[in-house]
Motif scaffolding. Sequence first.
Motif, PDB file in Angstrom:
ATOM      1  N   ILE A   1      -7.175  -9.945 -17.359  1.00  0.00           N
ATOM      2  CA  ILE A   1      -8.185  -9.953 -16.294  1.00  0.00           C
ATOM      3  C   ILE A   1      -9.553 -10.408 -16.815  1.00  0.00           C
ATOM      4  O   ILE A   1     -10.574 -10.154 -16.185  1.00  0.00           O
ATOM      5  N   ARG A   2      -9.552 -11.076 -17.969  1.00  0.00           N
ATOM      6  CA  ARG A   2     -10.808 -11.644 -18.498  1.00  0.00           C
ATOM      7  C   ARG A   2     -11.455 -12.532 -17.438  1.00  0.00           C
ATOM      8  O   ARG A   2     -10.770 -13.133 -16.607  1.00  0.00           O
TER       9      ARG A   2
ATOM     10  N   GLY B   1     -12.618  -3.388 -15.146  1.00  0.00           N
ATOM     11  CA  GLY B   1     -13.246  -4.306 -16.075  1.00  0.00           C
ATOM     12  C   GLY B   1     -14.669  -3.818 -16.357  1.00  0.00           C
ATOM     13  O   GLY B   1     -15.147  -2.865 -15.730  1.00  0.00           O
ATOM     14  N   GLU B   2     -15.323  -4.488 -17.303  1.00  0.00           N
ATOM     15  CA  GLU B   2     -16.673  -4.020 -17.700  1.00  0.00           C
ATOM     16  C   GLU B   2     -17.770  -4.679 -16.872  1.00  0.00           C
ATOM     17  O   GLU B   2     -17.824  -5.906 -16.751  1.00  0.00           O
TER      18      GLU B   2
ATOM     19  N   LEU C   1     -16.631  -9.846 -18.990  1.00  0.00           N
ATOM     20  CA  LEU C   1     -16.327 -10.243 -20.369  1.00  0.00           C
ATOM     21  C   LEU C   1     -15.051 -11.079 -20.455  1.00  0.00           C
ATOM     22  O   LEU C   1     -14.324 -11.223 -19.469  1.00  0.00           O
ATOM     23  N   ASP C   2     -14.803 -11.557 -21.660  1.00  0.00           N
ATOM     24  CA  ASP C   2     -13.770 -12.569 -21.845  1.00  0.00           C
ATOM     25  C   ASP C   2     -12.884 -12.300 -23.063  1.00  0.00           C
ATOM     26  O   ASP C   2     -12.539 -13.229 -23.798  1.00  0.00           O
ATOM     27  N   CYS C   3     -12.515 -11.039 -23.264  1.00  0.00           N
ATOM     28  CA  CYS C   3     -11.677 -10.708 -24.431  1.00  0.00           C
ATOM     29  C   CYS C   3     -10.467 -11.658 -24.452  1.00  0.00           C
ATOM     30  O   CYS C   3      -9.824 -11.862 -23.416  1.00  0.00           O
TER      31      CYS C   3
ATOM     32  N   CYS D   1     -14.550  -8.311 -14.124  1.00  0.00           N
ATOM     33  CA  CYS D   1     -15.014  -8.078 -15.498  1.00  0.00           C
ATOM     34  C   CYS D   1     -15.997  -9.180 -15.889  1.00  0.00           C
ATOM     35  O   CYS D   1     -15.788 -10.346 -15.569  1.00  0.00           O
TER      36      CYS D   1
ATOM     37  N   TYR E   1      -7.474 -11.594 -25.379  1.00  0.00           N
ATOM     38  CA  TYR E   1      -6.104 -11.110 -25.174  1.00  0.00           C
ATOM     39  C   TYR E   1      -5.847 -10.623 -23.750  1.00  0.00           C
ATOM     40  O   TYR E   1      -4.726 -10.307 -23.371  1.00  0.00           O
ATOM     41  N   CYS E   2      -6.898 -10.538 -22.915  1.00  0.00           N
ATOM     42  CA  CYS E   2      -6.802  -9.749 -21.694  1.00  0.00           C
ATOM     43  C   CYS E   2      -6.537 -10.593 -20.450  1.00  0.00           C
ATOM     44  O   CYS E   2      -7.227 -11.585 -20.187  1.00  0.00           O
TER      45      CYS E   2
END
Length: 369
Positions: A76-77, A113-114, A69-71, A67, A73-74
């Motif tokens: 696998i950020r 992931g994105e 990105l770095d949300c 992924c 809460y996640c």
Amino acid sequence: MYINNKSNSIEDIINKAKLDLYDLITILSAESDEDLELLRLKAYNTMLDYIGNKVYMRGLIEFSNICTLDCYYCGIRKSNNKNERYILSKEEIIETAKWIASKNYASLVLQSGERQDEQFISFLVDVINTIKEETKTDKLPDGLGITLSVGEQTLENYHRLYNAGAHRYLLRIESSNSKLFAKLHPENQSYISRIEALKNIKKSGMQLGTGVMIGFPGQTVEDLANDIIFFKEIDADMIGMGPYIVHNDTPMNIYLEQNKKDMLKIYNLALKMIAATRIFLKDVNIASTTALQAINYFGREEGLRFGANIIMPQTTPIEYRKEYQLYEGKPCLDDIAEECAICVQNRIQSIGRPIGYNEWGDSRHFLKR
Ligand code: SF4
């Protein structure tokens, strides 16, 4: 500011022809067993009236935990360096898709992931094309139904994915309150961009799925009631919501103890959200998510009893599952797909619901449009 209208009982409210924000808040604030049962029954009967009692299966393939990105809460950020990153090969995905078709599930979800790079999108287009070709049978002349959950993409890429054969897309808003959205995401992820992406999914022709996280710090029942109104305003076809469970390796692990203390409350809130969404939106597909089972062994069955109609059995090859934990305590990590298939079937049948084998089970809301 919400003013609780105590003069209206839950029974009065759920039987109103049209619910407003304050009704939804009162529903989500219900606490007594009696009120919860009234709510559950109303949601269940609404489901029977609008979409019937079948449960539809979507085999879940978590095909990559890479992924960009770095949300906050996640699990696998991208900043969590405790995960070993993977992407399944095309052959592994196709083999899993064929297994899903052999179980008569009729649909799968490809989740990752994105990533927005061309290599990723063209890989996905190729995989989707091949799944459609290789899963055609007498019972499924158009092959497996394909749902994607791969984050925000451009309109052009949504078109490419749709033209390849994906016809549903899940992208959770996580919170329709832009201030809360900003607390869950770094600055480079904007609420406006998420809304734009949701609108572009619709424009592409795919069925639109969205949803929220339930019970994270700072969120109120008023926010959740507004989330349900947001689902209607964005004209969602499918809803996937889950209780917030803290992942240890995220910046939000400071809430771990509080989250544990609040878990039962959050779980009940998640069931009330499913029921209230069913009563308010009526004919959409609603998933009973695995996160419910992480809190209560019978959580997914309870989700179905509160008005959900979609189950996503775990079909990710077992060796990859431990590396795809969005939240702590995710169930089914060690069960082989065959065991998951039997387990899920037994769970659904235990509550007297038939399974829509060999049916795509598309959102009635979408089909009516
Ligand atoms: S929620 Fe999705 S986009 Fe955000 S970090 Fe996790 S996998 Fe990436």
